[in-house]
Design an enzyme around this catalytic site. Structure first.
Site: not given
Length: 565
Positions: A479, A112
């Site tokens: 849109m 990580q």
């Protein structure tokens, strides 16, 4: 006193008067979370790091304070990048604390680990990697100072796990002075005098306001300038609410989806007072055709924004509020021989602007069988009397909210402008509700965008937040579909949302309330009922599937070349 790095962080947040932290825990910040219950900070557990950063952003926009977000390393940090970029593009003050692997492991591809400082360098105002616990208190003080001053923006602090555990004597700086960072607040008096002179002489002036007016708390000063000098006002998406929409001098938003009157007025003005704005491409349209006959005055605290996109005749580097206060003093001290009063000087211009407003107002074809989205927004505006905090997702829903809601005061409209981040509106509404617990907060959403951070329903319900989500549901990515209709021969590729959740059942599954409206006659009653409920509510409004946002300026065209229907 001697504290650990984790304790230094939390004690420093307390001294910065932080009351809410939005976050998500993980191994690289577990030391911070271990200490969190010992400090008077309210932690809001988001269900995704993107939700946490958008909530901190919404909190900052609604309150005017610095929002704070806390996430872990690796995927926790990268999940927040979209929200950091959103805040950066819209100049929102946020401090983001990311966990990091222990310093000996940095650069070794540890579990990580990502170089979040490198990743976010282009989309933060500044960022830090802390390697010595003795630097932490100073860096936190600097981070809040940087985030909130000058042109606001996000600042990131990357805090390795071993630095959180290390100890040192704690001393929090009372003040910060950075040799390399000294934003200019006060305007140059000579430039102010020049502006006052052109204002007195202009026959067709217009004020073009941007988000900097709201960020600098200059809305009242701008209202004074407009009313005292009889100057019409237009604004960007980010500045809606800086000028009351019920004032006759208000001509509406300008740009790609701006009003006919606003686009015509700025195109025919002889003087543009651009205050706290950056001449974004969605505003200017074709640059070579933008306001060709106007003298442009540009006021901004960020000197890199001036002359960046549009050539200006009078540049003023200053805080908007400081500039407007100085300009007011000049105008009030004007000698009697300065000429006719503004009402007389601008009479013909104001009459022409009024003609444009009357000639082609924002409108739509009412229908008694199919719900028009514009009618939904108008009804929300009427029911709330313009006093709600409106957040939006991105797309058609965003533009209809901007066009048809009557904003009366600053910090009432919260939307992702520069980055156009789908999924922003709902977590931003959570942050806004935390900042404004006594105000009605409504997210005007689309059925596509709302699904991008829908997991934050759990956050809203968990913290008893009465946020209302009004979904303008047309079964499309609206849109993009509109562009496909107008410019791509109706090739509706990948924009039809064939499979979608039952939003009413989804609301109930999370413990919220759900309503569905399919009949125009029921819109007002259902919205009123939903707004009255003291809990999280989704209102799924099934609207006309192929209704378009108008006006619309096609890409590459002048803002006077509007598609009006």
């Amino acid at each position: 006193m001697e504290l650990t790095g984790a304790q230094i962080l939390l004690e420093s947040l307390r001294r910065e008067d932080v009351d809410v932290v939005f976050g998500f825990p993980g191994g690289a910040v577990i030391d911070i979370y271990d200490q969190l219950p010992h400090y008077p900070l309210r932690h809001v557990l988001a269900r995704h790091e993107q939700g946490a950063i958008h909530a901190a952003d919404g909190y900052a926009r609604a309150s005017g304070r610095v929002g704070v977000c806390l996430v872990t390393s690796g995927p926790g940090a990268t999940n927040a990048v979209t929200g950091i970029a959103t805040a950066y593009m819209d100049s929102v003050p946020v401090v983001v604390i990311t966990g990091q692997v222990p310093t000996p492991l940095i650069g070794n591809d540890a579990f990580q680990e990502v170089d979040i400082v490198g990743i976010t360098r282009p989309c933060t105002k500044h960022n830090y990697l802390i390697k010595d616990v003795r630097d932490l208190a100073r860096v936190i003080k600097e981070a809040f100072y940087l985030a909130a001053t000058g042109r606001p923006g996000p600042v990131l602090i990357d805090l390795p796990k071993d630095v959180q555990q290390a100890r040192c004597e704690y001393k929090y700086p009372k003040t910060i002075k950075m040799r390399s960072y000294n934003p200019t607040y006060a305007p140059n008096p000579k430039q102010v005098a020049k502006v006052a002179e052109v204002v007195r002489k202009a026959k067709k002036p217009i004020i073009y306001a941007g988000g900097g007016v709201i960020a600098s708390t200059a809305a009242e000063d701008l209202v004074w300038l407009s009313r005292s000098q009889d100057i019409p006002v237009t604004a960007t998406l980010m500045a809606l609410g800086c000028f009351p929409a019920d004032d006759p001098r208000w001509v509406g938003m300008l740009g790609m989806h701006g009003t006919y009157a606003a686009n015509m007025a700025i195109s025919h003005a002889d003087l543009i007072l651009a205050i706290g704005t950056r001449f974004d491409d969605r505003v200017t349209g074709k640059l070579s055709e933008f306001a060709k006959n106007a003298k442009i005055v540009h006021i901004d605290i960020d000197p890199t924004s001036i002359q960046k996109n549009v050539a200006v005749q009078i540049p003023v580097v200053a805080d908007c509020k400081s500039f407007l206060a100085a300009l007011r003093r000049h105008l009030e001290d004007a000698p009697a021989e300065a000429g006719p009063p503004p009402a007389e000087r601008h009479a013909a211009w104001l009459e022409k602007v009024a003609e444009w407003k009357a000639e082609k107002p924002l409108t739509y074809a009412q229908d008694d069988k199919v719900i028009k989205p514009q009618y939904v927004v108008e009804t929300i505006s009427r029911l709330t009397r313009g006093e709600a905090v409106i957040t939006t997702e991105v797309g058609q829903n965003q533009m209809w909210a901007a066009q048809f809601y009557q904003f009366l005061r600053p910090r009432s409209f919260i939307s992702s402008g520069g980055l156009g981040t789908m999924g922003f509106g709902f977590p931003a509404a959570i942050g806004a509700q935390m900042a404004c617990p006594d105000r009605l907060v409504i997210d005007v959403a689309g059925d596509g965008s709302i699904q991008m951070c829908i997991q934050e329903l759990a956050t809203a319900v968990c913290y008893d937040l009465p946020v209302k989500i009004v979904i303008l549901n047309n079964g499309y990515l609206g849109m993009v579909r509109q562009w496909q209709e107008l410019f791509y021969a109706k090739n509706y590729c990948a924009t039809c949302l064939d499979v979608a959740p039952d939003f009413v059942k989804l609301a109930e599954a999370y413990g919220a309330a759900g309503f569905r409206v399919t009949d125009p006659a029921q819109v007002e009653a259902v919205l009123a009922e939903a707004f009255a409920l003291p809990k999280t509510v989704i209102v799924d409004v099934v609207i006309d599937r192929e209704e378009n946002v108008a006006p619309m300026v096609p890409a590459g065209k002048s803002i006077t070349e509007m598609i009006l229907v």
